[in-house]
Design a protein around this motif. Structure first.
Motif, PDB file in Angstrom:
ATOM      1  N   ASN A 292       0.874  -1.211  -0.162  1.00 32.91           N
ATOM      2  CA  ASN A 292       0.014   0.058  -0.051  1.00 32.91           C
ATOM      3  C   ASN A 292       0.957   1.136  -0.044  1.00 32.91           C
ATOM      4  O   ASN A 292       1.504   1.441   0.753  1.00 32.91           O
ATOM      5  CB  ASN A 292      -0.808  -0.097   1.119  1.00 32.91           C
ATOM      6  CG  ASN A 292      -1.592  -1.256   1.488  1.00 32.91           C
ATOM      7  OD1 ASN A 292      -1.056  -2.280   2.387  1.00 32.91           O
ATOM      8  ND2 ASN A 292      -2.548  -1.777   0.751  1.00 32.91           N
TER       9      ASN A 292
ATOM     10  N   LYS B 255      -6.338  -3.105   1.920  1.00 33.39           N
ATOM     11  CA  LYS B 255      -6.203  -1.661   2.500  1.00 33.39           C
ATOM     12  C   LYS B 255      -6.108  -0.555   1.090  1.00 33.39           C
ATOM     13  O   LYS B 255      -6.736  -1.350   0.148  1.00 33.39           O
ATOM     14  CB  LYS B 255      -4.744  -1.304   2.888  1.00 33.39           C
ATOM     15  CG  LYS B 255      -4.924  -2.109   4.409  1.00 33.39           C
ATOM     16  CD  LYS B 255      -3.495  -1.988   5.041  1.00 33.39           C
ATOM     17  CE  LYS B 255      -3.310  -2.865   6.487  1.00 33.39           C
ATOM     18  NZ  LYS B 255      -2.203  -2.604   7.013  1.00 33.39           N
ATOM     19  N   ASP B 256      -5.933   0.660   1.330  1.00 27.96           N
ATOM     20  CA  ASP B 256      -5.890   1.354   0.169  1.00 27.96           C
ATOM     21  C   ASP B 256      -4.801   1.175  -0.641  1.00 27.96           C
ATOM     22  O   ASP B 256      -3.647   0.579  -0.535  1.00 27.96           O
ATOM     23  CB  ASP B 256      -5.499   2.811   0.584  1.00 27.96           C
ATOM     24  CG  ASP B 256      -6.659   3.463   1.392  1.00 27.96           C
ATOM     25  OD1 ASP B 256      -7.972   3.327   1.081  1.00 27.96           O
ATOM     26  OD2 ASP B 256      -6.480   4.216   2.346  1.00 27.96           O
TER      27      ASP B 256
ATOM     28  N   ALA C 179     -10.879  -0.646   2.083  1.00 33.56           N
ATOM     29  CA  ALA C 179     -10.568   0.775   2.007  1.00 33.56           C
ATOM     30  C   ALA C 179     -10.943   1.181   0.434  1.00 33.56           C
ATOM     31  O   ALA C 179     -11.923   0.800  -0.119  1.00 33.56           O
ATOM     32  CB  ALA C 179      -9.295   0.639   2.100  1.00 33.56           C
TER      33      ALA C 179
END
Length: 545
Positions: A85, A117-118, A145
């Motif tokens: 990420n 996640k992002d 995310a």
């Protein structure tokens, strides 16, 4: 201490010092650029300098450990996958005139596998270009995310300058595909370009901007955002306390444009009323939606599910040259939700709607749930509506009976084609609406529902004072003689909407030169690219034959 390129020998240094000042400056610039260019490859090693493909880093973790100077280039090997990420914050660049660029090198696009996640999170800085990459989440139902997330919560109403996201694919995330976000007064981002991106398989929202909303504030978090030539699809939405399943929704922005985008197959998981829309603005000023296609937008088990929308608190907004079709909700929605800032000066022109409002709304649909809306102009559109089994109250032009709509609301020079029992017009008692220069046609039962009374002909409708201008009758009742109404097809991303020939006027159409001449700027062209007035009188509908 970072390694210096092997070719930068003592001889080279001596050569530089012997050059003219201009040549020295150029050479030093080249060296600086080379030293600020970093390569990442699965075959690399994080102990390397990163300054060449042969001396590349290996991981995203290494990238996140570094602070990057303005103008740095961060290059991932094309066609390869990288787990992790990306994260950029204070200490990285933040220079709009000399932006950091994150992109691919070699052949193909590098893939950032973000897991849960992002894909990339940029916090309180701008001056960033993201280009020619793929961001892949673990899946819209497992990821927690967003794909590309820019966020500003700096105090003091700070506008961070320049974000470019181009030629990039994003999929497999829960919240947003791409989001330009802020949440501290009017702090936000300025000069944002989102172009040539593909966003799909995102649970909640494809592309979005938002800020710290307040119905009493002045100003906006973001400015100068352009969304161009993006394809957004399969954004199903889910059950939450607000609308879910939107394609492109921009808010808290001043001076913004969405154009040449295609949004489809969204909203089927929404449970909220109001629900999702393909492309829309809310709480925004000086915004335009043009040359876009939206179709197969569902309301889920909630409502809405329309093609295009200028919603709560929009001022100085335009929807033009768009094609909406086969959506559950309105083709073109203009409305105020409770607690919105005032709405004023909205233009809906030279658009086409086919078979919208399958479950609710109309080809064009107005509603008011807050402060009143004023100066709404709907002109030179072509609306084809065929009532569906799930919607027995559809109309080509419809105002929702909720809170009164008062003010200057004008419908001029539109073709209204209502089939299979749909109404041509539906305006509740006490609501403001003025009609002049429109063409009304229904191959079935002709019905205009206006102010609590039904009218079975244009002649009878004129008794309300509509379709009369300076004591002269305006408007027309009869077949507009369109090429092939009701048979429009999917145009598809990247194709010219003017190829939609079904709604061109055939030779001898009564819509030719039968509109009223509207004052002020009426746009530079019709739907098909023609001048908006060819003869002394405007046409009715979206085609100026």
């Amino acid at each position: 201490m970072k390694k210096i390129y092997s070719w930068l020998s003592l001889f080279t240094l001596l050569f530089i010092t012997s050059c003219t000042p201009e040549m020295q400056g150029e050479l030093e610039e080249m060296i600086t650029e080379a030293k600020n260019t970093y390569y990442i490859s699965p075959n690399g090693n994080d102990t390397n300098s990163g300054n060449s493909p042969e001396d590349a880093w290996k991981t995203i973790e290494k990238v996140n450990q570094m602070d990057f100077a303005p103008g740095s280039k961060i290059l991932f090997e094309g066609g390869k996958s990288f787990a992790g990420n990306l994260y950029f914050t204070i200490g990285d660049g933040n220079d709009a005139s000399n932006p950091i660029k994150v992109t691919s090198y070699g052949t193909g696009k590098a893939i950032i596998n973000a897991g849960d996640k992002d894909g990339i999170y940029v916090y309180n800085i701008a001056g960033i270009i993201i280009d020619n990459l793929i961001f892949s989440g673990s899946g819209m139902y497992s990821n927690n995310a967003s794909g590309i997330n820019f966020y500003n919560d700096l105090p003091g109403n700070v506008k961070l300058n320049r974000v470019d996201i181009t030629n990039t694919e994003v999929f497999g995330f829960r919240n947003f595909g791409i989001v330009i976000a802020a949440y501290n007064g009017n702090s936000g981002f300025n000069n944002v370009l989102l172009e040539n991106n593909k966003v799909h398989d995102i649970l909640d929202v494809g592309i979005s901007s938002y800020g710290a909303f307040s119905s009493t504030k002045t100003g906006y978090a973001h400015s100068n955002i352009t969304v161009r030539n993006c394809e957004v699809y399969n954004i199903p939405g889910y059950s939450k306390k607000s609308h879910s399943g939107n394609g492109i929704v921009m808010s808290d922005v001043q001076n913004s444009l969405i154009e040449y985008c295609t949004v489809y197959d969204c909203g089927k998981g929404n449970t909220n009323c109001g629900g999702p829309v393909g492309i829309w603005y809310w709480d925004a000023d000086q915004v335009t939606i043009q040359h876009n296609e939206a179709y197969n937008i569902s309301s889920g088990t909630g409502c809405d599910g329309g093609g295009f929308d200028l919603d709560g608190g929009v001022t100085n907004g335009i929807m033009q040259y768009n094609y909406s079709h086969d959506n559950d909700g309105a083709g073109y929605l203009v409305g105020q939700f409770g607690g919105a800032r005032p709405m004023n000066n909205i233009i809906v022109r030279y658009n086409i709607s086919e078979n919208d409002a399958a479950t609710n709304g109309g080809s064009v649909y107005l509603f008011n749930g807050a402060q009143n809306m004023d100066n709404i102009y709907v002109y030179n559109n072509t609306f084809y509506i065929s009532e569906q089994p799930g919607n027995r109250t559809s109309a080509a032009i419809k105002l929702l009976e909720w809170k009164l709509i008062k003010g200057n609301i004008q419908f001029n020079n539109n073709i209204l084609y209502a089939a299979n029992g749909a109404d041509l017009v539906s305006v509740p008692r006490g609501y403001s609406a003025s009609f002049k220069g429109n063409l009304y046609y229904s191959p079935d039962a002709f019905n205009i529902a206006f102010q609590g009374t039904s009218y079975s002909s244009l002649e009878n409708f004129r008794t309300t004072g509509n379709e009369i201008l300076n004591t002269l009758n305006t408007g027309y009742q009869g077949d507009p003689n369109l090429n092939s109404p009701g048979t429009g097809t999917i145009i598809g991303h990247g194709k010219d909407l003017t190829g939609l020939s079904s709604y061109k006027l055939a030779a001898g159409s009564p819509a030719k030169d039968k509109g009223i001449n509207l004052e002020g700027g009426i746009g530079e062209r019709d739907f098909y690219g023609n001048a908006p007035v060819r003869n002394s009188q405007q046409n009715i509908g979206a085609h100026e034959l």
